[in-house]
Design a protein around this motif. Structure first.
Motif, PDB file in Angstrom:
ATOM      1  N   MET A  34       0.851  -1.191   0.000  1.00 55.22           N
ATOM      2  CA  MET A  34       0.000   0.000   0.000  1.00 55.22           C
ATOM      3  C   MET A  34       0.890   1.247   0.000  1.00 55.22           C
ATOM      4  O   MET A  34       1.915   1.312   0.664  1.00 55.22           O
ATOM      5  CB  MET A  34      -0.905   0.005   1.228  1.00 55.22           C
ATOM      6  CG  MET A  34      -1.856   1.192   1.294  1.00 55.22           C
ATOM      7  SD  MET A  34      -2.983   1.083   2.713  1.00 55.22           S
ATOM      8  CE  MET A  34      -3.992  -0.289   2.153  1.00 55.22           C
ATOM      9  N   ASP A  64      -4.105   4.746  -1.247  1.00 51.08           N
ATOM     10  CA  ASP A  64      -4.198   3.927  -2.458  1.00 51.08           C
ATOM     11  C   ASP A  64      -5.645   3.813  -2.959  1.00 51.08           C
ATOM     12  O   ASP A  64      -6.118   2.729  -3.294  1.00 51.08           O
ATOM     13  CB  ASP A  64      -3.619   2.536  -2.179  1.00 51.08           C
ATOM     14  CG  ASP A  64      -3.228   1.801  -3.461  1.00 51.08           C
ATOM     15  OD1 ASP A  64      -2.952   2.488  -4.458  1.00 51.08           O
ATOM     16  OD2 ASP A  64      -3.213   0.556  -3.462  1.00 51.08           O
ATOM     17  N   LYS A  68      -8.825   3.827  -5.248  1.00 46.93           N
ATOM     18  CA  LYS A  68      -9.112   3.540  -6.651  1.00 46.93           C
ATOM     19  C   LYS A  68     -10.616   3.553  -6.890  1.00 46.93           C
ATOM     20  O   LYS A  68     -11.389   3.062  -6.068  1.00 46.93           O
ATOM     21  CB  LYS A  68      -8.548   2.175  -7.070  1.00 46.93           C
ATOM     22  CG  LYS A  68      -7.028   2.081  -6.984  1.00 46.93           C
ATOM     23  CD  LYS A  68      -6.525   0.716  -7.435  1.00 46.93           C
ATOM     24  CE  LYS A  68      -4.998   0.646  -7.322  1.00 46.93           C
ATOM     25  NZ  LYS A  68      -4.483  -0.682  -7.748  1.00 46.93           N
ATOM     26  N   LYS A  69     -10.995   4.126  -8.019  1.00 50.20           N
ATOM     27  CA  LYS A  69     -12.389   4.105  -8.445  1.00 50.20           C
ATOM     28  C   LYS A  69     -12.431   3.851  -9.948  1.00 50.20           C
ATOM     29  O   LYS A  69     -12.015   4.703 -10.739  1.00 50.20           O
ATOM     30  CB  LYS A  69     -13.094   5.426  -8.110  1.00 50.20           C
ATOM     31  CG  LYS A  69     -14.518   5.517  -8.660  1.00 50.20           C
ATOM     32  CD  LYS A  69     -15.410   4.391  -8.178  1.00 50.20           C
ATOM     33  CE  LYS A  69     -16.804   4.456  -8.782  1.00 50.20           C
ATOM     34  NZ  LYS A  69     -17.632   3.294  -8.403  1.00 50.20           N
ATOM     35  N   LYS A 125     -18.996   4.615  -4.749  1.00 52.69           N
ATOM     36  CA  LYS A 125     -18.443   3.435  -4.100  1.00 52.69           C
ATOM     37  C   LYS A 125     -17.031   3.172  -4.617  1.00 52.69           C
ATOM     38  O   LYS A 125     -16.814   3.026  -5.813  1.00 52.69           O
ATOM     39  CB  LYS A 125     -19.338   2.215  -4.355  1.00 52.69           C
ATOM     40  CG  LYS A 125     -18.883   0.965  -3.617  1.00 52.69           C
ATOM     41  CD  LYS A 125     -19.829  -0.199  -3.872  1.00 52.69           C
ATOM     42  CE  LYS A 125     -19.363  -1.450  -3.139  1.00 52.69           C
ATOM     43  NZ  LYS A 125     -20.280  -2.607  -3.396  1.00 52.69           N
ATOM     44  N   THR A 137     -13.567   1.365  -5.596  1.00 47.88           N
ATOM     45  CA  THR A 137     -13.181   0.043  -6.085  1.00 47.88           C
ATOM     46  C   THR A 137     -12.266  -0.640  -5.083  1.00 47.88           C
ATOM     47  O   THR A 137     -12.412  -1.835  -4.794  1.00 47.88           O
ATOM     48  CB  THR A 137     -12.484   0.163  -7.461  1.00 47.88           C
ATOM     49  OG1 THR A 137     -13.384   0.788  -8.383  1.00 47.88           O
ATOM     50  CG2 THR A 137     -12.090  -1.206  -7.992  1.00 47.88           C
ATOM     51  N   SER A 138     -11.323   0.115  -4.539  1.00 46.14           N
ATOM     52  CA  SER A 138     -10.433  -0.392  -3.494  1.00 46.14           C
ATOM     53  C   SER A 138      -9.754   0.796  -2.821  1.00 46.14           C
ATOM     54  O   SER A 138      -9.889   1.938  -3.245  1.00 46.14           O
ATOM     55  CB  SER A 138      -9.384  -1.355  -4.079  1.00 46.14           C
ATOM     56  OG  SER A 138      -8.519  -0.673  -4.965  1.00 46.14           O
ATOM     57  N   GLY A 139      -9.002   0.499  -1.779  1.00 47.46           N
ATOM     58  CA  GLY A 139      -8.293   1.546  -1.058  1.00 47.46           C
ATOM     59  C   GLY A 139      -8.837   1.732   0.346  1.00 47.46           C
ATOM     60  O   GLY A 139      -9.636   0.934   0.840  1.00 47.46           O
ATOM     61  N   GLU A 140      -8.394   2.799   0.987  1.00 45.84           N
ATOM     62  CA  GLU A 140      -8.750   3.062   2.375  1.00 45.84           C
ATOM     63  C   GLU A 140      -8.945   4.557   2.582  1.00 45.84           C
ATOM     64  O   GLU A 140      -8.132   5.361   2.132  1.00 45.84           O
ATOM     65  CB  GLU A 140      -7.643   2.540   3.292  1.00 45.84           C
ATOM     66  CG  GLU A 140      -7.926   2.686   4.777  1.00 45.84           C
ATOM     67  CD  GLU A 140      -6.771   2.169   5.616  1.00 45.84           C
ATOM     68  OE1 GLU A 140      -7.004   1.296   6.471  1.00 45.84           O
ATOM     69  OE2 GLU A 140      -5.643   2.660   5.411  1.00 45.84           O
ATOM     70  N   ARG A 166     -15.702   1.122   4.882  1.00 44.65           N
ATOM     71  CA  ARG A 166     -16.212  -0.131   5.426  1.00 44.65           C
ATOM     72  C   ARG A 166     -17.164   0.067   6.598  1.00 44.65           C
ATOM     73  O   ARG A 166     -17.498  -0.889   7.297  1.00 44.65           O
ATOM     74  CB  ARG A 166     -15.040  -1.044   5.824  1.00 44.65           C
ATOM     75  CG  ARG A 166     -14.220  -1.492   4.610  1.00 44.65           C
ATOM     76  CD  ARG A 166     -12.857  -2.059   4.991  1.00 44.65           C
ATOM     77  NE  ARG A 166     -12.092  -2.400   3.798  1.00 44.65           N
ATOM     78  CZ  ARG A 166     -11.407  -1.527   3.074  1.00 44.65           C
ATOM     79  NH1 ARG A 166     -11.404  -0.252   3.418  1.00 44.65           N
ATOM     80  NH2 ARG A 166     -10.744  -1.904   2.002  1.00 44.65           N
TER      81      ARG A 166
END
Length: 334
Positions: free
Chosen positions: A1, A20, A22-23, A77, A79-82, A92
């Protein structure tokens, strides 16, 4: 990360951390509507915002800055990451926790004409958040609406009017009041002055700065106008084709940019002094498609210092100088 670029990685004063992020937007095709391609709108963005500061986010249209802001607030929403807000995981969080978080995270939208419901009065629009969160009685809500209208430079007796009765600048003040009434800690300003006349822009910018001092607000200020960003920001992040390419303190970035894309953007800022000459850098070609971004550095097809390594390896986003981050193999060598 990816490491979050902050002036002090363990700083307890950091309000928002993005790691990190991502969308991706799928493109559907065919009879079965299968995913045939993906738009990489935000592709691995990391940054942090300290309490009480303004982080400006700039770049050309389509670079992903607005999507970044909306994804941080979970209006899109991820796609990934924090995304961490005061240490709480925004992406989350359950619906109940997210509802509580939304009281502290508000947004001012770009278009003051489209962001207000034309069917209800501005007082009802401003008080809508209080109703949703069941804050105060009806009389208390009306009093808070009157108070916040005064804070943004409007009269309390205007709360019973409809949006079409206001000018663009007044509507944007109403949008600011709607965000402010929840007493948030973070406000995402999504190009809040781009749709306004130049004379009104300065009034709204000064209003935002005054409100920040008065209420201790933290801003993520999204814009494509670097002159506006220079006026209001403490630090500036520059995005290109879904990635962060430079992040630094305002004075440091405008005085000595390390990425050629940033240098090109700064060279296009008009000067108020007619005797001042600035070497204008005109970028060749168009921004590549986010569906199929170039291999290696995404800026290399338009970069005048690009070399073979730029076409093969994507440069890491790393700290080149204290507090000054850049993603370039030859940072500052131009």
């Amino acid at each position: 990360m990816t490491t979050v670029p902050t002036s002090a990685p363990a700083d307890p004063n950091v309000l928002l951390e993005v790691n990190d992020l991502k969308k991706y937007f799928p493109i559907k095709g065919g009879v079965l509507r299968r995913t045939v391609a993906t738009v990489k709108a935000v592709d691995g963005v990391s940054f942090a915002v300290k309490r009480g500061e303004t982080l400006g986010l700039v770049g050309e249209s389509g670079c992903g800055k607005t999507t970044t802001g909306r994804t941080v607030l979970r209006l899109e929403k991820a796609t990934s990451g924090e995304v961490l807000f005061e240490g709480k995981d925004v992406l989350r969080s359950g619906s109940r926790q997210m509802k509580l978080l939304r009281r502290d995270m508000q947004i001012v939208f770009q278009d003051p004409y489209a962001s207000l419901d034309p069917r209800i009065t501005v007082g009802e629009s401003i008080a809508e958040g209080l109703v949703i969160h069941n804050i105060g009685s009806s009389a208390e809500r009306r009093e808070r609406v009157r108070e916040v209208l005064g804070r943004v430079g409007l009269h309390a007796n205007q709360m019973n009017r409809f949006p079409h009765e206001f000018s663009g600048g007044q509507r944007q003040r109403i949008g600011i009041a709607r965000a402010l009434i929840m007493e948030p800690k973070l406000v995402v300003c999504d190009e809040p002055v781009s749709a306004l006349d130049v004379s009104i822009q300065s009034q709204v910018l000064n209003l935002l700065k005054n409100l920040q001092r008065e209420f201790g607000l933290t801003y993520l200020f999204i814009a494509h106008n670097l002159a506006v960003v220079e006026h209001i920001s403490d630090r500036v992040g520059v995005m290109y084709l879904g990635k962060m390419v430079e992040l630094a303190g305002r004075d440091d970035l405008f005085r000595e940019p390390l990425h050629p894309y940033t240098k090109a953007l700064i060279s296009a800022i008009p000067s108020a002094d007619p005797t001042t000459r600035r070497d204008r850098i005109v970028l060749q070609g168009d921004v590549p498609s986010p569906i199929n971004p170039p291999q290696g550095c995404r800026f290399h097809p338009r970069c005048w210092i690009a070399r073979d390594i730029c076409k093969e390896q994507d440069p890491a986003f790393e700290e080149k100088r204290k507090g000054h981050w850049a993603a370039c193999h030859f940072a500052g060598e131009f």
